[in-house]
Design a protein around this motif. Structure first.
Motif, short mmCIF file in Angstrom:
data_model
loop_
_atom_site.label_atom_id
_atom_site.label_comp_id
_atom_site.label_asym_id
_atom_site.label_seq_id
_atom_site.Cartn_x
_atom_site.Cartn_y
_atom_site.Cartn_z
N UNK A 155 12.00 59.91 -7.76
CA UNK A 155 10.94 60.16 -8.73
C UNK A 155 11.17 59.45 -10.07
N UNK A 156 12.29 58.78 -10.23
CA UNK A 156 12.57 58.06 -11.47
C UNK A 156 11.68 56.82 -11.58
N UNK A 157 11.35 56.43 -12.82
CA UNK A 157 10.57 55.21 -13.00
C UNK A 157 11.37 53.97 -12.59
N UNK A 158 10.70 52.91 -12.12
CA UNK A 158 11.40 51.72 -11.64
C UNK A 158 12.37 51.12 -12.66
N UNK A 159 11.99 51.09 -13.93
CA UNK A 159 12.87 50.50 -14.95
C UNK A 159 14.19 51.28 -15.06
N UNK A 160 14.11 52.58 -14.98
CA UNK A 160 15.32 53.40 -15.06
C UNK A 160 16.20 53.18 -13.82
N UNK A 161 15.57 53.03 -12.66
CA UNK A 161 16.34 52.74 -11.44
C UNK A 161 17.04 51.40 -11.55
N UNK A 162 16.35 50.40 -12.12
CA UNK A 162 16.98 49.09 -12.31
C UNK A 162 18.18 49.20 -13.25
N UNK A 163 18.03 49.98 -14.31
CA UNK A 163 19.13 50.14 -15.26
C UNK A 163 20.33 50.80 -14.59
N UNK A 164 20.08 51.86 -13.84
CA UNK A 164 21.17 52.55 -13.14
C UNK A 164 21.82 51.60 -12.14
N UNK A 165 21.01 50.86 -11.39
CA UNK A 165 21.55 49.90 -10.44
C UNK A 165 22.38 48.83 -11.11
N UNK A 166 21.91 48.34 -12.25
CA UNK A 166 22.66 47.33 -13.00
C UNK A 166 24.00 47.84 -13.48
N UNK A 167 24.01 49.06 -13.98
CA UNK A 167 25.27 49.66 -14.44
C UNK A 167 26.24 49.81 -13.26
N UNK A 168 25.72 50.23 -12.11
CA UNK A 168 26.58 50.38 -10.94
C UNK A 168 27.16 49.03 -10.49
N UNK A 169 26.35 47.98 -10.55
CA UNK A 169 26.84 46.65 -10.18
C UNK A 169 27.93 46.20 -11.14
N UNK A 170 27.72 46.40 -12.43
CA UNK A 170 28.72 45.98 -13.42
C UNK A 170 30.02 46.76 -13.21
N UNK A 171 29.93 48.06 -13.01
CA UNK A 171 31.13 48.86 -12.75
C UNK A 171 31.84 48.37 -11.50
N UNK A 172 31.08 48.06 -10.45
CA UNK A 172 31.67 47.56 -9.21
C UNK A 172 32.37 46.23 -9.39
N UNK A 173 31.74 45.31 -10.13
CA UNK A 173 32.34 43.99 -10.35
C UNK A 173 33.62 44.12 -11.18
N UNK A 174 33.56 44.93 -12.23
CA UNK A 174 34.76 45.12 -13.07
C UNK A 174 35.88 45.75 -12.26
N UNK A 175 35.55 46.74 -11.43
CA UNK A 175 36.57 47.37 -10.58
C UNK A 175 37.16 46.37 -9.61
N UNK A 176 36.31 45.54 -9.02
CA UNK A 176 36.77 44.53 -8.08
C UNK A 176 37.71 43.52 -8.75
N UNK A 177 37.39 43.12 -9.96
CA UNK A 177 38.24 42.18 -10.69
C UNK A 177 39.61 42.80 -10.93
N UNK A 178 39.63 44.09 -11.32
CA UNK A 178 40.93 44.75 -11.56
C UNK A 178 41.73 44.89 -10.28
#
Length: 62
Positions: A36-59
C-alpha cells in the motif's frame, strides 16, 4: 564463481522463506502494508536496501 552465486541464491531463498514459514500472519500483514506504500517510497526503500547490500558486500569481500 558459479558455485558462489548458487550458494548466495540458496541463502536468499532460505532467509526469505523464514518469515512466511514462521510468522505467517505478521508476514502477510507486512506484505499488505508494503503493497500500500506509494511508488516513490518503495523506490527509496529499495535504493537504501541496495546501498546497504553493496556496502556490506564491499566489506565482506575486502
Amino acid at each position: 564463481m558459479t558455485d558462489t552465486l548458487l550458494l548466495a541464491a540458496a541463502l536468499v531463498l532460505i532467509i526469505e522463506g523464514i518469515g512466511p514459514m514462521l510468522f505467517t500472519k505478521r508476514w502477510r500483514n507486512y506484505v499488505l502494508s508494503v503493497a500500500s506504500l506509494p511508488p516513490q517510497q518503495l523506490r527509496s526503500v529499495g535504493g537504501v536496501m541496495v546501498v546497504i547490500g553493496v556496502v556490506s558486500l564491499v566489506f565482506v569481500l575486502s
